[in-house]
Design an enzyme around this catalytic site. Structure first.
Site, short mmCIF file in Angstrom:
data_model
loop_
_atom_site.label_atom_id
_atom_site.label_comp_id
_atom_site.label_asym_id
_atom_site.label_seq_id
_atom_site.Cartn_x
_atom_site.Cartn_y
_atom_site.Cartn_z
N ASP A 179 41.97 28.96 46.21
CA ASP A 179 41.48 28.01 47.29
C ASP A 179 42.59 26.89 47.00
O ASP A 179 42.51 25.70 47.84
CB ASP A 179 40.26 27.47 47.13
N LYS A 182 36.37 35.09 43.32
CA LYS A 182 36.26 34.35 42.03
C LYS A 182 35.40 33.02 42.21
O LYS A 182 35.34 32.74 43.55
CB LYS A 182 37.53 33.81 41.68
N GLU A 224 33.60 29.20 40.78
CA GLU A 224 33.86 28.29 39.63
C GLU A 224 32.52 27.88 38.84
O GLU A 224 31.57 27.58 40.12
CB GLU A 224 34.66 27.05 40.26
N GLU A 260 40.64 27.05 32.90
CA GLU A 260 41.64 26.14 33.37
C GLU A 260 41.71 24.99 32.52
O GLU A 260 40.63 24.51 32.40
CB GLU A 260 41.30 25.84 34.62
O1 KIV Z 1 42.89 28.19 43.40
C1 KIV Z 1 43.63 28.42 42.51
O2 KIV Z 1 44.76 28.65 42.64
C2 KIV Z 1 43.02 28.78 41.17
C3 KIV Z 1 44.02 29.03 39.87
C4 KIV Z 1 44.42 27.45 39.49
C5 KIV Z 1 43.16 29.67 39.03
O3 KIV Z 1 41.89 28.80 40.97
#
Ligand code: KIV
Length: 271
Positions: free
Chosen positions: A51, A120, A122, A189
């Site tokens: 994102d 993915k 968070e 991160e």
């Molecule tokens: O959105 C993204 O690029 C990410 C990376 C920083 C892991 O989540």
């Protein structure tokens, strides 16, 4: 047409084997067909349709504004290009934090419409129910802990996370819980290297770091940052593998000059 995940060289199972063998995992973001094709050719293990597209593709300050339709568009473009890497798509802000039912609907939309391999998400304990519900549908989930940019308004800063013991302990608990729930990998991160080392040693699933030091099982960077396309972003963890900002600028300037002078097109460049 995409190649479909059944033909993928890199699978979630293969990533687990790589960790077991101590083979480092390479991961890079991509958001469009042309770049993804080159990334695939370079031998990357995982492509993240991040994102971060909200920042580097659309110019937003944060990752919050990107929509599920926009993420699916980027993911579809990437999927048309790649054969080998596992393709993971970020679930955008607001599509899974609300309630688990909505989270499942969002994940299914992403997988169905993009034909990517995984999503993915968070967060840790706060989103665990949604993670579990998505996993129960058969969709592979990659976790993301530490600095989670979708929570930037809660943190108020992009500084290093989990420097204090309480936050570090919560991060370890969350990482263990994500593994237990069935996540195939997690991203850490911007956390201290010693903490990332501990998490990588504790978990049996791969731990991919960005600004989390050298002891992770793999590394991820944002493509535009590592190519040097964004010359105003230079955190300590970023290694630049190119200076494309200058290269682009030079090429664009030369083109402008050639058009203005009448040098382009020449005799051999016309019909
Ligand atoms: O959105 C993204 O690029 C990410 C990376 C920083 C892991 O989540």
């Amino acid at each position: 047409m995409s190649t479909g995940s059944t033909t993928r060289v890199i699978t979630t199972h293969k990533l687990l084997e790589m960790k077991q063998k101590g083979e480092k995992i390479s991961m890079l973001t991509a958001y469009d067909y042309t770049s993804a094709k080159i990334v695939d050719q370079a031998g990357i293990d995982i492509i993240l349709v991040g994102d971060s597209a909200a920042n580097v593709m659309a110019g937003h300050e944060t990752t919050l504004p990107i929509t599920i339709d926009q993420m699916i568009y980027h993911a579809q473009s990437v999927m048309r290009a790649v054969k080998n890497p596992l393709v993971v798509v970020d679930m955008p802000f607001g599509t899974y934090q609300g309630n688990p039912k909505e989270a499942v609907r969002s994940a299914i939309r992403i997988m169905k419409e993009s034909e990517a391999d995984a999503v993915k998400m968070e967060g840790g304990s706060e989103i665990m129910e949604s993670v579990e519900r998505i996993l129960s549908t058969g969709i592979p989930v990659m976790g993301h802990l530490g600095l989670t940019p979708q929570s930037i308004h809660k943190f108020g800063t992009y500084a290093v996370r989990a420097k204090e013991e309480a936050e570090a302990n919560k991060l370890i608990e969350d990482a263990v819980a994500l593994e237990k729930a069935g996540c195939f990998a997690i991203v850490l991160e911007k956390i201290p290297a010693a903490l990332a080392k501990k998490v990588s040693e504790t978990l049996s699933i791969p731990v991919i770091g960005i600004g989390a030091g050298r002891y992770c099982d793999g590394q991820v960077l944002v493509m535009h940052d590592m190519l040097g396309l964004n010359n105003s972003f230079s955190p300590r963890f970023l290694r630049r593998y190119g200076n494309l900002y200058e290269e682009y600028l030079k090429a664009f300037r030369n083109y402008v000059e050639d058009v203005k002078s009448g040098d382009f097109p020449n005799e051999s460049e016309q019909y």
